[in-house]
Design a protein around this motif. Structure first.
Motif, PDB file in Angstrom:
ATOM      1  N   SER A   8       0.821  -1.219   0.000  1.00 43.23           N
ATOM      2  CA  SER A   8       0.000   0.000   0.000  1.00 43.23           C
ATOM      3  C   SER A   8       0.848   1.259   0.000  1.00 43.23           C
ATOM      4  CB  SER A   8      -0.935   0.006   1.222  1.00 43.23           C
ATOM      5  OG  SER A   8      -0.184  -0.068   2.427  1.00 43.23           O
ATOM      6  N   ASN A   9       2.171   1.086   0.030  1.00 40.24           N
ATOM      7  CA  ASN A   9       3.088   2.222   0.019  1.00 40.24           C
ATOM      8  C   ASN A   9       3.287   2.707  -1.405  1.00 40.24           C
ATOM      9  OD1 ASN A   9       5.799   3.612  -0.134  1.00 40.24           O
ATOM     10  ND2 ASN A   9       5.693   3.288   2.077  1.00 40.24           N
ATOM     11  N   HIS A  10       2.997   3.988  -1.647  1.00 43.57           N
ATOM     12  CA  HIS A  10       3.061   4.524  -3.014  1.00 43.57           C
ATOM     13  C   HIS A  10       4.488   4.492  -3.560  1.00 43.57           C
ATOM     14  CE1 HIS A  10       1.961   6.832  -6.526  1.00 43.57           C
ATOM     15  NE2 HIS A  10       2.861   7.766  -6.223  1.00 43.57           N
ATOM     16  N   PHE A  11       5.465   4.785  -2.712  1.00 44.44           N
ATOM     17  CA  PHE A  11       6.861   4.774  -3.171  1.00 44.44           C
ATOM     18  C   PHE A  11       7.294   3.366  -3.568  1.00 44.44           C
ATOM     19  CE2 PHE A  11      11.430   4.342  -2.146  1.00 44.44           C
ATOM     20  CZ  PHE A  11      11.944   5.244  -3.076  1.00 44.44           C
ATOM     21  N   THR A  23      -1.565   3.229 -12.014  1.00 44.80           N
ATOM     22  CA  THR A  23      -2.726   4.117 -11.885  1.00 44.80           C
ATOM     23  C   THR A  23      -3.377   4.068 -10.517  1.00 44.80           C
ATOM     24  OG1 THR A  23      -4.253   2.409 -12.709  1.00 44.80           O
ATOM     25  CG2 THR A  23      -3.177   3.825 -14.351  1.00 44.80           C
ATOM     26  N   GLY A  24      -3.061   3.034  -9.738  1.00 44.36           N
ATOM     27  CA  GLY A  24      -3.714   2.876  -8.443  1.00 44.36           C
ATOM     28  C   GLY A  24      -5.092   2.244  -8.528  1.00 44.36           C
ATOM     29  N   LYS A  34      -7.466  -0.548  -8.363  1.00 49.77           N
ATOM     30  CA  LYS A  34      -7.469  -1.866  -7.744  1.00 49.77           C
ATOM     31  C   LYS A  34      -8.628  -2.765  -8.166  1.00 49.77           C
ATOM     32  CE  LYS A  34      -3.954  -0.614  -5.113  1.00 49.77           C
ATOM     33  NZ  LYS A  34      -2.606  -1.201  -5.248  1.00 49.77           N
ATOM     34  N   GLU A  87       5.276   1.068  -4.591  1.00 50.11           N
ATOM     35  CA  GLU A  87       4.550   0.732  -5.808  1.00 50.11           C
ATOM     36  C   GLU A  87       5.295   1.195  -7.051  1.00 50.11           C
ATOM     37  OE1 GLU A  87      -0.168   0.478  -4.609  1.00 50.11           O
ATOM     38  OE2 GLU A  87       0.667   2.397  -5.294  1.00 50.11           O
ATOM     39  N   ILE A  88       5.911   2.360  -6.977  1.00 47.19           N
ATOM     40  CA  ILE A  88       6.697   2.865  -8.117  1.00 47.19           C
ATOM     41  C   ILE A  88       7.895   1.971  -8.381  1.00 47.19           C
ATOM     42  CG2 ILE A  88       8.066   4.805  -8.966  1.00 47.19           C
ATOM     43  CD1 ILE A  88       6.252   6.656  -7.357  1.00 47.19           C
ATOM     44  N   SER A 142      -2.362  -1.569 -12.327  1.00 45.97           N
ATOM     45  CA  SER A 142      -2.782  -1.202 -10.980  1.00 45.97           C
ATOM     46  C   SER A 142      -1.697  -0.423 -10.251  1.00 45.97           C
ATOM     47  CB  SER A 142      -3.150  -2.461 -10.186  1.00 45.97           C
ATOM     48  OG  SER A 142      -4.232  -3.142 -10.784  1.00 45.97           O
ATOM     49  N   LEU A 143      -0.447  -0.833 -10.411  1.00 48.22           N
ATOM     50  CA  LEU A 143       0.660  -0.129  -9.761  1.00 48.22           C
ATOM     51  C   LEU A 143       0.835   1.275 -10.319  1.00 48.22           C
ATOM     52  CD1 LEU A 143       3.314  -3.001  -9.582  1.00 48.22           C
ATOM     53  CD2 LEU A 143       2.078  -1.994  -7.648  1.00 48.22           C
TER      54      LEU A 143
END
Length: 319
Positions: free
Chosen positions: A16-19, A84-85, A87, A21-22, A81-82
């Motif tokens: 769930s961490n955006h960083f 654009t977010g 889910k 995910e990048i 998903s990674l």
């Protein structure tokens, strides 16, 4: 009992961490490209070089095709998903992904068994190899892998498709059976036992064919007097054994463990190992360990960049 009709699921993904995910997007994107390039290269080499028109490379070519299809069932969606977010995944899309995932996974294990059987016939029965492993027989074996894989998956997935679901949250990065069953409104104990028995029958059953083939190969090779011939014989099948060990260790750990509860971080790590690492390594292991494939690559590069007179094509164009 009040039941909510679920029209779509929400996959929590790997993190769930955006960083993170990048970072994961960059890693998965590069890995997916390498998987595609590696398997496309294997298919190209075995098609272009007529010296590789033998059953061993026919099975290898189909194995690479299965790997491309397998990784394409979930990696593009995970990358989307990674990035654009997004889910959510529709109910039909989830079951389609689940069906294709297990059909192609079982087909992968069948192809592993076919390649081990081919290696057994080539090394233990060389005089009968050409007659027994005919093109028609090999084609029937490959088609049989697809048909049997479909029927093995059809019945359990049909039962799962009819289950009522009360919760939409899937704690995974793709639609897997264990986390999906946890969302059902009814008791799924019987289905879980059926899936466990099916996994026990499929994985060790197919593995026994591979194990028998290589056990007999080792027995034959150890009786070869020439050390050079023994080394060549072992190197021929060493790449295959590496891929077998990677595939079966990760899949047995995931689907025939003491607990089949989904949604744990450990399950995600093992699934990632099976879905990504083994698929990424296998085409390059086959390429780097196989002398004929490496020679085919050299010949293909020579034909692309060097003319028949030995002069680089770019140089000839300038002149």
């Amino acid at each position: 009992m009040n039941q909510t009709t679920v029209v779509e699921f929400i996959r929590l993904g790997l993190t769930s961490n955006h960083f993170l995910e990048i970072i994961l997007f960059a890693i998965l994107f590069v890995a997916f490209l390498l998987i595609l390039l590696g398997n496309i290269a294997v298919i190209t080499f075995t098609l272009v070089d007529q010296h590789l028109y033998i059953p061993m490379y026919f099975f290898l070519r189909n194995f690479s095709l299965v790997e491309i299809c397998f990784t394409s069932t979930f990696i593009p969606r995970t990358l989307y998903s990674l990035l654009t977010g997004a889910k959510p995944i529709s109910l039909s899309g989830c079951f389609l992904q689940l069906s294709l995932y297990f059909i192609l996974a079982i087909c992968t294990f069948f192809h592993i068994a076919l390649m081990s059987f081919d290696c057994y016939m080539a090394m233990c029965h060389p005089l009968h190899y050409a007659t027994f492993m005919s093109n028609r027989f090999c084609l029937h074996l490959v088609l049989g892998c697809w048909v049997v894989s479909f029927f093995l998956v059809f019945s359990p997935l049909t039962i799962i498709l009819r289950l009522p679901f009360c919760r939409p949250i899937i704690n995974h990065f793709y639609c897997d059976i264990a986390p999906l069953l946890q969302l059902s409104c009814t008791d799924t104990g019987l289905i879980e036992k059926v899936m466990l028995v099916t996994s026990v029958l499929i994985l060790p059953g197919i593995l026994s064919v591979t194990a028998f083939s290589y056990a007999y190969i080792v027995y034959i090779v150890t009786h070869i007097q020439s050390s050079a011939s023994r080394k060549k014989a072992f190197s021929t099948c060493s790449a295959h054994l590496i891929v077998v060990a990677m595939l079966y260790s990760s899949s047995i750990l995931r689907y025939i463990g003491p607990s089949q509860q989904g949604g744990r971080d450990f399950d995600k790590v093992v699934s990632f190992l099976y879905c990504m690492i083994t698929q990424l390594c296998s085409p390059y292991i086959y390429t780097l360990q196989n002398e004929k494939v490496k020679q085919s690559l050299k010949d293909l590069v020579a034909r692309c960049f060097v003319g028949s007179d030995g002069i680089l094509k770019s140089g000839a164009t300038k002149q």
